[in-house]
Structure formats: structure tokens, C-alpha cells
Design a protein around this motif. Structure first.
Motif, mmCIF file in Angstrom:
data_model
loop_
_atom_site.group_PDB
_atom_site.id
_atom_site.type_symbol
_atom_site.label_atom_id
_atom_site.label_comp_id
_atom_site.label_asym_id
_atom_site.label_seq_id
_atom_site.Cartn_x
_atom_site.Cartn_y
_atom_site.Cartn_z
ATOM 1 N N ILE A 18 0.819 -1.272 0.199
ATOM 2 C CA ILE A 18 -0.042 -0.213 0.021
ATOM 3 C C ILE A 18 0.786 1.320 0.039
ATOM 4 N N ASP A 19 2.014 1.261 0.580
ATOM 5 C CA ASP A 19 2.698 2.443 0.903
ATOM 6 C C ASP A 19 3.523 2.774 -0.531
ATOM 7 N N ARG A 20 3.920 1.682 -1.199
ATOM 8 C CA ARG A 20 4.538 1.668 -2.450
ATOM 9 C C ARG A 20 3.589 2.268 -3.549
ATOM 10 N N VAL A 21 2.129 1.711 -3.557
ATOM 11 C CA VAL A 21 1.327 1.984 -4.464
ATOM 12 C C VAL A 21 1.051 3.769 -4.277
ATOM 13 N N ASP A 22 0.921 3.942 -2.756
ATOM 14 C CA ASP A 22 0.395 5.374 -2.743
ATOM 15 C C ASP A 22 1.590 6.294 -3.129
ATOM 16 N N LEU A 23 2.955 5.880 -2.947
ATOM 17 C CA LEU A 23 4.041 6.849 -3.212
ATOM 18 C C LEU A 23 4.004 6.836 -4.836
ATOM 19 N N MET A 24 3.861 5.730 -5.522
ATOM 20 C CA MET A 24 3.842 5.747 -7.113
ATOM 21 C C MET A 24 2.584 6.537 -7.624
ATOM 22 N N GLU A 25 1.552 6.551 -7.028
ATOM 23 C CA GLU A 25 0.474 7.209 -7.362
ATOM 24 C C GLU A 25 0.505 8.559 -7.408
ATOM 25 N N SER A 26 1.433 9.161 -6.168
ATOM 26 C CA SER A 26 1.670 10.378 -6.185
ATOM 27 C C SER A 26 2.672 10.819 -7.206
ATOM 28 N N PHE A 27 3.638 10.029 -7.210
ATOM 29 C CA PHE A 27 4.551 10.203 -8.460
ATOM 30 C C PHE A 27 3.745 10.426 -9.690
ATOM 31 N N LEU A 28 3.026 9.554 -9.929
ATOM 32 C CA LEU A 28 2.554 9.630 -11.427
ATOM 33 C C LEU A 28 1.577 10.665 -11.554
ATOM 34 N N GLU A 29 0.877 11.184 -10.528
ATOM 35 C CA GLU A 29 0.208 12.197 -10.863
ATOM 36 C C GLU A 29 0.742 13.766 -11.106
ATOM 37 N N VAL A 30 2.309 13.929 -10.416
ATOM 38 C CA VAL A 30 2.888 14.979 -10.692
ATOM 39 C C VAL A 30 3.736 14.748 -11.752
ATOM 40 N N PHE A 31 4.375 13.803 -12.034
ATOM 41 C CA PHE A 31 5.294 13.567 -12.940
ATOM 42 C C PHE A 31 4.677 13.009 -14.214
ATOM 43 N N GLY A 32 3.840 11.892 -14.248
ATOM 44 C CA GLY A 32 3.456 11.184 -15.422
ATOM 45 C C GLY A 32 4.311 9.836 -15.465
ATOM 46 N N LYS A 33 3.601 8.865 -16.016
ATOM 47 C CA LYS A 33 4.232 7.581 -16.342
ATOM 48 C C LYS A 33 5.516 7.512 -17.301
ATOM 49 N N GLN A 34 5.380 8.679 -18.405
ATOM 50 C CA GLN A 34 6.446 8.878 -19.425
ATOM 51 C C GLN A 34 7.941 9.062 -18.775
ATOM 52 N N ARG A 35 7.805 9.666 -17.605
ATOM 53 C CA ARG A 35 8.923 9.856 -16.728
ATOM 54 C C ARG A 35 9.709 8.633 -16.195
ATOM 55 N N ILE A 36 9.060 7.358 -16.172
ATOM 56 C CA ILE A 36 9.577 6.119 -15.702
ATOM 57 C C ILE A 36 10.209 5.291 -16.872
ATOM 58 N N LYS A 37 11.561 5.178 -16.509
ATOM 59 C CA LYS A 37 12.077 4.023 -17.562
ATOM 60 C C LYS A 37 11.899 2.843 -17.041
#
Length: 187
Positions: A18-37
Motif C-alpha cells: 500500500i505504501d509503494r502504490v501510494d508513493l507511485m500514484e503520487s509520483f504519477l500524478e505529478v510527473f506522469g508515467k512517461q518519466r519512468i524508464k
């Protein structure tokens, strides 16, 4: 924004699914998936739900498995311990096993085993779109080099008696700069 991820409530300091998903969702909301290699993680950051979420989000990953205690299917489909599966691997080489079942739930991932020059085994699972999982994980390993230097192989930060947050922050900044300079000089 999703719930803020905090590890203050964790006794061992490790995140859960849950912690990991929350962190990733926050990241995706701000930066978008295209920023992740790709997401790169060590042995503690594994689990069927986490892998399923990454696959569902179409996020590539390279994650190290525990060599002892982690089961992987062999070529006949029998579940065997990772260390046994890669025991015959010569030092300084790697072998790619492609799609294999991992763990009790049988999540299917590509697998590669690598033995470094010291004979230490690293077993990595990765998404099939990742071209060179060993090179990607090697970049993540640089963090472990830094942690070791901060803790026991040089700076010995764990023995500090500083308790003031501001002074501790200043110490970490100075140690970080010193580490970067030393690392660059040795590169």
C-alpha cells in the motif's frame, strides 16, 4: 493527491504494498508515467500484489530476489530455491531464464541470475521490455555503495551523538558532498 506515504508507523522501516502504490500514484500524478524508464528495487520490495500493480500500470521493473528462500520454477516447472537453480553458474557470468514462475503465487516474470567476480549471486526479475536488467540494477547498486560508506565503510554516521535535527541535516549534507567527491575521484 493520494494519501501521503509515511514510514513512521513501520517498526522495521520497510514499506508495504500500500505504501509503494501510494508513493507511485503520487509520483504519477505529478510527473506522469512517461518519466519512468523502470522501477528498480532490492529484495525487500517484492510481492505478488506489487508486481501485479506494476504490470497493470505497464511500468517496467527490475527487482532483486532473495537468493535464499525464494522459489523459482525450473525448466520442468518444479519450484526450487533460487540459490539451487543458479548453483552451477560460473563466477563472472549470467544466465537468462526468461519467463518463470516466482514464489508461492506463481507470478510470471523474466529471470536472470548473475554471479559477480567474488562469486556472489544476484537473481533479478524484470519486465520483458527491459533490455539490460543487469546494467539497470548495477545503477541501483550504487545506492548500496553510498549507504555502506555512510554507515560502516568510512563515515560511520551511525555513531554520531547529534540529536538536533538541523545539525543532523547539516552533517548529512556535508557527508553527502564528501562522498560524491570521493566517489568521483575514485571513478
Amino acid at each position: 493527491m493520494p494519501n501521503s506515504t509515511r514510514l513512521g508507523d513501520k517498526k522495521c522501516g520497510n514499506s508495504d504494498y500500500i505504501d509503494r502504490v501510494d508513493l507511485m500514484e503520487s509520483f504519477l500524478e505529478v510527473f506522469g508515467k512517461q518519466r519512468i524508464k523502470s522501477i528498480t528495487a532490492d529484495r525487500e520490495f517484492i510481492g505478488a500484489k506489487w508486481l501485479a500493480w506494476l504490470k497493470e500500470q505497464d511500468i517496467d521493473y527490475v527487482i532483486r530476489l532473495k537468493e535464499k528462500g525464494q522459489y523459482i520454477s525450473n525448466s520442468r516447472g518444479k519450484m526450487v530455491m533460487a540459490q539451487e537453480l543458479f548453483r552451477p553458474l560460473p563466477i563472472g557470468t549470467s544466465i537468462t531464464l526468461n519467463q518463470r514462475k516466482i514464489g508461492k503465487k506463481g507470478e510470471v516474470c523474466d529471470v536472470i541470475g548473475v554471479k559477480n567476480k567474488k562469486g556472489e549471486l544476484a537473481v533479478l526479475i524484470y519486465s520483458s521490455k527491459v533490455e539490460d536488467p543487469v546494467a539497470i540494477y548495477s545503477q541501483r547498486w550504487e545506492i548500496e555503495t553510498m549507504f555502506r560508506a555512510f554507515k560502516s565503510a568510512g563515515f560511520d554516521c551511525e555513531t554520531t551523538h547529534i540529536t538536533d535535527d538541523l545539525r543532523l541535516d547539516t552533517l548529512m549534507q556535508v557527508v553527502s558532498i564528501a562522498f560524491c567527491l570521493a566517489y568521483q575521484a575514485c571513478a
